[in-house]
Every structure is written in structure tokens, then in C-alpha cells.
Design a protein around this motif. Sequence first.
Motif, PDB file in Angstrom:
ATOM      1  N   GLU A  10       0.828  -1.198   0.000  1.00 55.56           N
ATOM      2  CA  GLU A  10       0.000   0.000   0.000  1.00 55.56           C
ATOM      3  C   GLU A  10       0.872   1.261   0.000  1.00 55.56           C
ATOM      4  O   GLU A  10       2.027   1.242   0.413  1.00 55.56           O
ATOM      5  N   ILE A  11       0.274   2.354  -0.452  1.00 58.94           N
ATOM      6  CA  ILE A  11       0.898   3.668  -0.361  1.00 58.94           C
ATOM      7  C   ILE A  11      -0.125   4.624   0.238  1.00 58.94           C
ATOM      8  O   ILE A  11      -1.277   4.653  -0.192  1.00 58.94           O
ATOM      9  N   PHE A  12       0.292   5.382   1.238  1.00 54.17           N
ATOM     10  CA  PHE A  12      -0.574   6.393   1.845  1.00 54.17           C
ATOM     11  C   PHE A  12      -0.304   7.741   1.194  1.00 54.17           C
ATOM     12  O   PHE A  12       0.853   8.106   0.977  1.00 54.17           O
ATOM     13  N   VAL A  13      -1.351   8.472   0.897  1.00 58.50           N
ATOM     14  CA  VAL A  13      -1.238   9.828   0.347  1.00 58.50           C
ATOM     15  C   VAL A  13      -2.029  10.767   1.232  1.00 58.50           C
ATOM     16  O   VAL A  13      -3.248  10.646   1.360  1.00 58.50           O
ATOM     17  N   LEU A  14      -1.332  11.705   1.863  1.00 54.35           N
ATOM     18  CA  LEU A  14      -1.972  12.683   2.747  1.00 54.35           C
ATOM     19  C   LEU A  14      -1.897  14.064   2.115  1.00 54.35           C
ATOM     20  O   LEU A  14      -0.819  14.643   1.972  1.00 54.35           O
ATOM     21  N   ASP A  15      -3.059  14.588   1.716  1.00 52.27           N
ATOM     22  CA  ASP A  15      -3.115  15.912   1.078  1.00 52.27           C
ATOM     23  C   ASP A  15      -4.539  16.404   1.150  1.00 52.27           C
ATOM     24  O   ASP A  15      -5.480  15.634   0.905  1.00 52.27           O
ATOM     25  N   ALA A  19      -7.861  17.071  -5.835  1.00 47.04           N
ATOM     26  CA  ALA A  19      -7.413  16.832  -7.210  1.00 47.04           C
ATOM     27  C   ALA A  19      -6.042  16.167  -7.220  1.00 47.04           C
ATOM     28  O   ALA A  19      -5.795  15.228  -7.992  1.00 47.04           O
ATOM     29  N   LEU A  20      -5.133  16.618  -6.371  1.00 55.68           N
ATOM     30  CA  LEU A  20      -3.800  16.026  -6.296  1.00 55.68           C
ATOM     31  C   LEU A  20      -3.883  14.597  -5.791  1.00 55.68           C
ATOM     32  O   LEU A  20      -3.205  13.702  -6.309  1.00 55.68           O
ATOM     33  N   ARG A  21      -4.710  14.368  -4.782  1.00 50.64           N
ATOM     34  CA  ARG A  21      -4.879  13.007  -4.250  1.00 50.64           C
ATOM     35  C   ARG A  21      -5.338  12.060  -5.349  1.00 50.64           C
ATOM     36  O   ARG A  21      -4.799  10.958  -5.496  1.00 50.64           O
ATOM     37  N   GLU A  22      -6.314  12.498  -6.125  1.00 49.89           N
ATOM     38  CA  GLU A  22      -6.855  11.633  -7.170  1.00 49.89           C
ATOM     39  C   GLU A  22      -5.820  11.373  -8.263  1.00 49.89           C
ATOM     40  O   GLU A  22      -5.643  10.237  -8.709  1.00 49.89           O
ATOM     41  N   THR A  23      -5.114  12.418  -8.695  1.00 53.09           N
ATOM     42  CA  THR A  23      -4.124  12.264  -9.761  1.00 53.09           C
ATOM     43  C   THR A  23      -3.000  11.334  -9.354  1.00 53.09           C
ATOM     44  O   THR A  23      -2.627  10.414 -10.092  1.00 53.09           O
ATOM     45  N   HIS A 111       4.561  19.069 -10.240  1.00 53.23           N
ATOM     46  CA  HIS A 111       5.671  18.186 -10.607  1.00 53.23           C
ATOM     47  C   HIS A 111       5.102  17.074 -11.473  1.00 53.23           C
ATOM     48  O   HIS A 111       4.063  16.510 -11.134  1.00 53.23           O
ATOM     49  N   PRO A 112       5.746  16.746 -12.594  1.00 56.20           N
ATOM     50  CA  PRO A 112       5.222  15.677 -13.455  1.00 56.20           C
ATOM     51  C   PRO A 112       5.022  14.384 -12.661  1.00 56.20           C
ATOM     52  O   PRO A 112       5.928  13.929 -11.962  1.00 56.20           O
ATOM     53  N   ILE A 113       3.831  13.838 -12.752  1.00 58.33           N
ATOM     54  CA  ILE A 113       3.514  12.633 -11.990  1.00 58.33           C
ATOM     55  C   ILE A 113       4.498  11.502 -12.287  1.00 58.33           C
ATOM     56  O   ILE A 113       4.905  10.763 -11.396  1.00 58.33           O
ATOM     57  N   CYS A 114       4.917  11.381 -13.552  1.00 54.64           N
ATOM     58  CA  CYS A 114       5.831  10.298 -13.918  1.00 54.64           C
ATOM     59  C   CYS A 114       7.157  10.421 -13.172  1.00 54.64           C
ATOM     60  O   CYS A 114       7.803   9.413 -12.852  1.00 54.64           O
ATOM     61  N   GLU A 115       7.564  11.677 -12.886  1.00 55.51           N
ATOM     62  CA  GLU A 115       8.820  11.895 -12.178  1.00 55.51           C
ATOM     63  C   GLU A 115       8.672  11.668 -10.677  1.00 55.51           C
ATOM     64  O   GLU A 115       9.658  11.621  -9.944  1.00 55.51           O
ATOM     65  N   ILE A 116       7.448  11.547 -10.211  1.00 56.64           N
ATOM     66  CA  ILE A 116       7.199  11.207  -8.816  1.00 56.64           C
ATOM     67  C   ILE A 116       7.125   9.698  -8.655  1.00 56.64           C
ATOM     68  O   ILE A 116       7.680   9.121  -7.717  1.00 56.64           O
ATOM     69  N   VAL A 117       6.448   9.048  -9.589  1.00 56.07           N
ATOM     70  CA  VAL A 117       6.235   7.604  -9.500  1.00 56.07           C
ATOM     71  C   VAL A 117       7.541   6.830  -9.669  1.00 56.07           C
ATOM     72  O   VAL A 117       7.786   5.848  -8.963  1.00 56.07           O
ATOM     73  N   ALA A 118       8.407   7.264 -10.590  1.00 59.21           N
ATOM     74  CA  ALA A 118       9.645   6.523 -10.869  1.00 59.21           C
ATOM     75  C   ALA A 118      10.524   6.338  -9.632  1.00 59.21           C
ATOM     76  O   ALA A 118      10.941   5.208  -9.333  1.00 59.21           O
ATOM     77  N   PRO A 119      10.856   7.409  -8.892  1.00 53.27           N
ATOM     78  CA  PRO A 119      11.677   7.195  -7.702  1.00 53.27           C
ATOM     79  C   PRO A 119      10.996   6.370  -6.626  1.00 53.27           C
ATOM     80  O   PRO A 119      11.660   5.664  -5.865  1.00 53.27           O
ATOM     81  N   VAL A 120       9.663   6.458  -6.559  1.00 50.77           N
ATOM     82  CA  VAL A 120       8.939   5.642  -5.589  1.00 50.77           C
ATOM     83  C   VAL A 120       9.150   4.164  -5.906  1.00 50.77           C
ATOM     84  O   VAL A 120       9.433   3.348  -5.019  1.00 50.77           O
TER      85      VAL A 120
END
Length: 224
Positions: A10-15, A19-23, A111-120
Motif C-alpha cells: 500500500e501507499i498512503f497519500v496525505l493531502d 485533485a492532487l490526491r486523485e491524480t 511536478h510531473p507525476i511520472c517523475e514522482i512515481v519513478a523514484p517511488v
Amino acid sequence: MGWNGASRGEIFVLDDDAALRETLSLALQEEGYDVICFADGAALLSLARNRVPACIFIEVRLPGKSGLDILKKLRAEDYPSPIFIISGQGDIPMAVDAIRNGALDFIEKPHPICEIVAPVKAVIATLPQLRGSDGRLKIPPLHMPGREPLTRREREVLAQLVVVATNKEAARQLGLSPRTIEGHRSNIMKKVGVRNAAELIHRMLSENPGSKPWWEGSAESRGA
């Protein structure tokens, strides 16, 4: 507060930004992760008592307790998940504060979502590999010709950094002061040529198998 449970992918997203949470949630779900979103820190802390996600995203500016407050609360209790701090109104002091308090990286919006997902993906894939069959941390070799090798103490501090330890936690483990750990951390980042802990782990992923670890260097540096 006691933290129990194991990662379920799982990944937790706190915001508080829906709109950011959904994206971000959709992007992570496409990569196969289960995402749980929160609009306030209290809800995240409540669930975190029983579950340990693969990583956590926390917005800095939240109603009530700030994202940094939530980060410090989790780290004070040795919560093991890697934590990414995100903000649309960040500055350098805020980023430094987040990293010093155990954030793996500070991500500015937009920040481009792809650049966030890759390091994760890289971090989640790497951290389990850094532990041996006995559960102890092992550091894979890094082959970086021309780089100054790490001293023995710097390698010990690095062993703490790769498990997302704060300066305070690393100091407690190694019997040093947080200020001394901060100095070693700065030297390590300069020698490896990275800006933060996330880049450090990415660099460890790009190791050259079979090569002599660059940081071992000479007998003199190994004993330093």
C-alpha cells in the motif's frame, strides 16, 4: 505509540487537495499499488498504528497539524516507511527541515507525476534488497571511478541513511551527536555526488556488479 503490521504494497497519500490526491492515486494504482488517501493527518496516524505502507506522501501545508508535524511524529516513533514530503509553497529551509527530520525527498508542486512515481518504484524495490537473510542491513557495492572513497565512519552513517534514519536516530545507533551525523551526511552526499537520500538510493541501484566497491578505497581510508 507502537507501530505494528507489515507492508501490504500500500501507499498512503496525505493531502487536503482532492485533485492532487486523485491524480497521484491513479498514477500509483496504474503501477500496481494499493493507494489509501487521507485529507487530514489524524486519520493517517490512526491507520498507521496497525498498517505499514510501502511509502507515504505527505503535503506540508495541512489544516491543523502541518505535514512536517506528522513526519516528525512518525519518525519519533521509528515508523519504518519511507516518507516523501510534497508542497506547492515550499522553500529551501522547509526542504532542509523535512530531510533532516527523516523525509526521503522533498517534492515541489507542480511536478510531473511520472517523475514522482519513478523514484517511488526504485525506493520500494531497493529497500528490501538492502537487508540480508539475517535481517541486518547490507550495502551493495558502488563502482564510481574518480570518487573519493568513504571512510569507515561514513560507511556506518550511510548504513543508517539507506534505511531512512533521521540524524537523531543515526546518532543514537552510532553513539554520536546529531550534529556529527549531519556533518558525515553532508560529506557522503558530496562524495557520492547526490543532493538527497532519494538520489543516494537511486545511485545504489545503478551499481556495477562484480566491481570493487569504490568507497572502500585504500587501507588508509578503510581505517579512517
